[in-house]
Design a protein around this motif. Structure first.
Motif, PDB file in Angstrom:
ATOM      1  N   GLN A 191       0.818  -1.168  -0.118  1.00 12.25           N
ATOM      2  CA  GLN A 191      -0.147   0.285  -0.020  1.00 12.25           C
ATOM      3  C   GLN A 191       1.048   1.139  -0.065  1.00 12.25           C
ATOM      4  O   GLN A 191       1.917   1.418   0.667  1.00 12.25           O
ATOM      5  CB  GLN A 191      -0.909   0.108   1.292  1.00 12.25           C
ATOM      6  N   LEU A 216       1.295   4.694   1.094  1.00 12.29           N
ATOM      7  CA  LEU A 216       0.628   5.627   2.089  1.00 12.29           C
ATOM      8  C   LEU A 216       1.127   7.178   2.048  1.00 12.29           C
ATOM      9  O   LEU A 216       2.177   7.405   1.535  1.00 12.29           O
ATOM     10  CB  LEU A 216       1.173   5.170   3.498  1.00 12.29           C
ATOM     11  N   SER A 232       1.966   9.186   7.528  1.00 12.78           N
ATOM     12  CA  SER A 232       1.360   8.089   8.086  1.00 12.78           C
ATOM     13  C   SER A 232       2.419   7.364   8.753  1.00 12.78           C
ATOM     14  O   SER A 232       3.480   7.445   8.435  1.00 12.78           O
ATOM     15  CB  SER A 232       0.622   7.138   6.827  1.00 12.78           C
ATOM     16  N   LEU A 290      -7.774   1.443  -2.808  1.00  8.18           N
ATOM     17  CA  LEU A 290      -6.195   1.709  -2.092  1.00  8.18           C
ATOM     18  C   LEU A 290      -5.212   1.836  -3.233  1.00  8.18           C
ATOM     19  O   LEU A 290      -5.542   1.183  -4.494  1.00  8.18           O
ATOM     20  CB  LEU A 290      -5.935   0.606  -1.221  1.00  8.18           C
ATOM     21  N   GLN A 305      -1.943  -0.974   5.675  1.00  8.99           N
ATOM     22  CA  GLN A 305      -2.163  -0.426   6.820  1.00  8.99           C
ATOM     23  C   GLN A 305      -3.703  -0.450   7.315  1.00  8.99           C
ATOM     24  O   GLN A 305      -4.488   0.078   6.642  1.00  8.99           O
ATOM     25  CB  GLN A 305      -1.951   1.036   6.902  1.00  8.99           C
ATOM     26  N   SER A 306      -3.982  -1.441   8.005  1.00  8.35           N
ATOM     27  CA  SER A 306      -5.605  -1.788   8.433  1.00  8.35           C
ATOM     28  C   SER A 306      -6.357  -0.723   8.776  1.00  8.35           C
ATOM     29  O   SER A 306      -7.465  -0.665   8.526  1.00  8.35           O
ATOM     30  CB  SER A 306      -5.587  -2.860   9.486  1.00  8.35           C
ATOM     31  N   SER A 307      -5.548   0.466   9.444  1.00  7.21           N
ATOM     32  CA  SER A 307      -6.277   1.428   9.977  1.00  7.21           C
ATOM     33  C   SER A 307      -7.106   2.276   8.943  1.00  7.21           C
ATOM     34  O   SER A 307      -8.055   2.895   9.085  1.00  7.21           O
ATOM     35  CB  SER A 307      -5.564   2.286  10.857  1.00  7.21           C
ATOM     36  N   THR A 308      -6.733   2.148   7.808  1.00 10.23           N
ATOM     37  CA  THR A 308      -7.258   2.929   6.495  1.00 10.23           C
ATOM     38  C   THR A 308      -8.424   2.237   5.887  1.00 10.23           C
ATOM     39  O   THR A 308      -8.969   2.840   5.282  1.00 10.23           O
ATOM     40  CB  THR A 308      -6.038   2.867   5.370  1.00 10.23           C
ATOM     41  N   PHE A 309      -8.725   1.133   6.241  1.00 13.83           N
ATOM     42  CA  PHE A 309      -9.989   0.319   5.922  1.00 13.83           C
ATOM     43  C   PHE A 309     -10.840  -0.385   6.929  1.00 13.83           C
ATOM     44  O   PHE A 309     -11.710  -0.850   6.569  1.00 13.83           O
ATOM     45  CB  PHE A 309      -9.633  -0.547   4.586  1.00 13.83           C
TER      46      PHE A 309
END
Length: 267
Positions: free
Chosen positions: A103, A105, A109, A157, A255-259
């Motif tokens: 990903q 970023l 980030s 993404l 980055q899991s926090s983005t989805f």
């Protein structure tokens, strides 16, 4: 698949493969200069490539011209079901069976990227009728978070085959093989909860045809080989079965926090 969709698919395929899209005189045409790899895969001329590589000569790469209008005469007519489109789709499946992506970023980030295993699966419900569905599942390989619609999420993404600068990847705690088994168990559990009316109806049709077949041979005490063959054919035609086939898979560092957490399905 409509002709416009085929055109868009071909443009995406050849562009992503490094081939050059050449100018054409009509919107119903597509002209492509192949790369060495695509020439080898699509043009079926192994003796030419063996000779060129033996003598170290510069190859003459093939150019393909497609026409999407059957009334046009310039180029190879390509449509859904045509051998060439089937060949290209098989090539897509071969090349895209397993990929690794990262990903991209924003610079502000956090640099840590977590490993996700993504599987795209074709689930086929087969009897005398057939229906296919595509399921896309992602599994985080650190804490086991599982989400559905993984492929649709990935489209939102920015991804690249090269790890972005100033980022690093976290090591998985769940192996790839273990992750695949977890997804298999998840899919199996979901299939076990689905309605079985389609299978029940197929069994009813099977039973009616079996009774009809039996009535033809009812007077014969010793059934002939033909009866056995026809009975087996009925079983092959009507027997309900669910088949799950892997389309492709990938390891994605995200980055899991983005989805998350909206897409969490299970753990």
């Amino acid at each position: 698949m409509q002709q416009a969709e085929i055109h868009d698919f071909l443009v995406r395929f050849f562009s992503s493969s490094g081939c050059s899209i050449l100018p054409v005189s009509s919107a119903d045409q597509l002209k492509v200069q192949l790369t060495k790899e695509m020439d080898k895969r699509l043009m079926n001329r192994p003796f030419y490539w063996h000779y060129i590589e033996q003598i170290g000569a510069e190859p003459e790469l093939a150019t393909l011209t497609f026409r999407l209008n059957d009334n046009d005469n310039d180029g190879e007519f390509i449509h859904f079901g045509s051998p060439r489109l089937h060949q290209i789709m098989n090539t897509v499946e071969e090349l895209g069976r397993f990929i690794r992506m990262y990903q991209i970023l924003p610079s502000q980030s956090a640099p840590a990227l977590e490993p996700w295993l993504g599987l795209n699966l074709k689930i086929s419900y087969q009897c005398d009728l057939k229906k296919d569905f595509i399921r896309s599942v992602g599994l985080q390989l650190i804490n086991g978070t599982l989400i559905e619609g993984f492929q649709s999420m990935l489209k939102r993404l920015q991804l690249n085959q090269k790890m972005p600068d100033y980022c690093y990847t976290l090591s998985p705690l769940i192996t790839i093989n273990s992750g695949i088994r977890r997804i298999e168990r998840f899919i199996e559990a979901e299939l076990n909860t689905e309605p079985t009316d389609w299978a029940d109806q197929a069994n009813e049709r099977w039973e009616k045809d079996q009774q009809l077949l039996d009535s033809f041979y009812d007077y014969q005490e010793l059934k002939p080989e033909r009866y056995t063959q026809e009975k087996k054919a009925l079983e092959e035609q009507y027997k309900p079965v669910i088949k799950v086939k892997l389309i492709n898979a990938g390891l994605f560092y995200l980055q899991s926090s983005t989805f998350l957490p909206d897409l969490i399905k299970d753990r």
